[in-house]
Design a protein around this motif. Structure first.
Motif, PDB file in Angstrom:
ATOM      1  N   SER A   2       0.843  -1.190   0.000  1.00 52.69           N
ATOM      2  CA  SER A   2       0.000   0.000   0.000  1.00 52.69           C
ATOM      3  C   SER A   2       0.880   1.242   0.000  1.00 52.69           C
ATOM      4  O   SER A   2       2.099   1.159   0.100  1.00 52.69           O
ATOM      5  CB  SER A   2      -0.913  -0.005   1.224  1.00 52.69           C
ATOM      6  OG  SER A   2      -0.157   0.234   2.386  1.00 52.69           O
ATOM      7  N   SER A   4       1.365   3.233   2.251  1.00 48.45           N
ATOM      8  CA  SER A   4       2.082   3.366   3.523  1.00 48.45           C
ATOM      9  C   SER A   4       3.313   2.469   3.581  1.00 48.45           C
ATOM     10  O   SER A   4       4.082   2.551   4.515  1.00 48.45           O
ATOM     11  CB  SER A   4       1.155   3.024   4.696  1.00 48.45           C
ATOM     12  OG  SER A   4       0.836   1.644   4.661  1.00 48.45           O
ATOM     13  N   ASN A  49      -9.938   4.968  -1.750  1.00 43.24           N
ATOM     14  CA  ASN A  49      -9.208   3.935  -1.008  1.00 43.24           C
ATOM     15  C   ASN A  49      -8.800   2.705  -1.815  1.00 43.24           C
ATOM     16  O   ASN A  49      -8.239   1.773  -1.268  1.00 43.24           O
ATOM     17  CB  ASN A  49      -9.961   3.525   0.268  1.00 43.24           C
ATOM     18  CG  ASN A  49     -11.326   2.967   0.004  1.00 43.24           C
ATOM     19  OD1 ASN A  49     -11.590   2.431  -1.058  1.00 43.24           O
ATOM     20  ND2 ASN A  49     -12.212   3.082   0.971  1.00 43.24           N
ATOM     21  N   THR A  52      -5.073   2.157  -1.512  1.00 46.52           N
ATOM     22  CA  THR A  52      -4.700   1.699  -0.171  1.00 46.52           C
ATOM     23  C   THR A  52      -4.821   0.184  -0.066  1.00 46.52           C
ATOM     24  O   THR A  52      -4.001  -0.475   0.566  1.00 46.52           O
ATOM     25  CB  THR A  52      -5.587   2.366   0.896  1.00 46.52           C
ATOM     26  OG1 THR A  52      -5.412   3.780   0.805  1.00 46.52           O
ATOM     27  CG2 THR A  52      -5.260   1.881   2.288  1.00 46.52           C
TER      28      THR A  52
END
Length: 99
Positions: A2, A4, A49, A52
């Protein structure tokens, strides 16, 4: 990975796709008299999203779904629903077969 930098667990990806398929089923049930606000909301959520959950290909479809909801465009809604359903089912199948 993702955005992150963390890998999204398979179970989370499956839940995400399942939730989106459920929302799409609701939209398709009301295709002749859509709840445009709901359509725009779902599109916005997908757009926001999908990356993500490591499904970047869904972002554009989410954006188009959101546009259909905001502009109350029935033709765009039908087209994007068909594309979104095919994409979600394909992603779900790929995810399931990779287990």
């Amino acid at each position: 990975m993702s955005e992150s930098g963390m890998a999204v667990p398979l179970e989370s990806k499956q839940k995400y796709l399942s939730r989106r398929l459920g929302e799409l089923a609701k939209i398709q049930e009301m295709i002749h008299t859509p709840d445009w606000e709901f359509v725009a909301k779902v599109g916005h959520q997908i757009k926001g999203n999908a990356k993500t959950f490591e499904f970047p290909s869904l972002s554009d479809l989410g954006s188009r779904l959101e546009e259909a909801g905001k502009t109350k465009d029935s033709r765009l809604l039908k087209d994007v629903c068909a594309e979104l359903l095919a994409s979600l089912e394909s992603l779900n199948q790929n995810l399931t077969s990779s287990v």
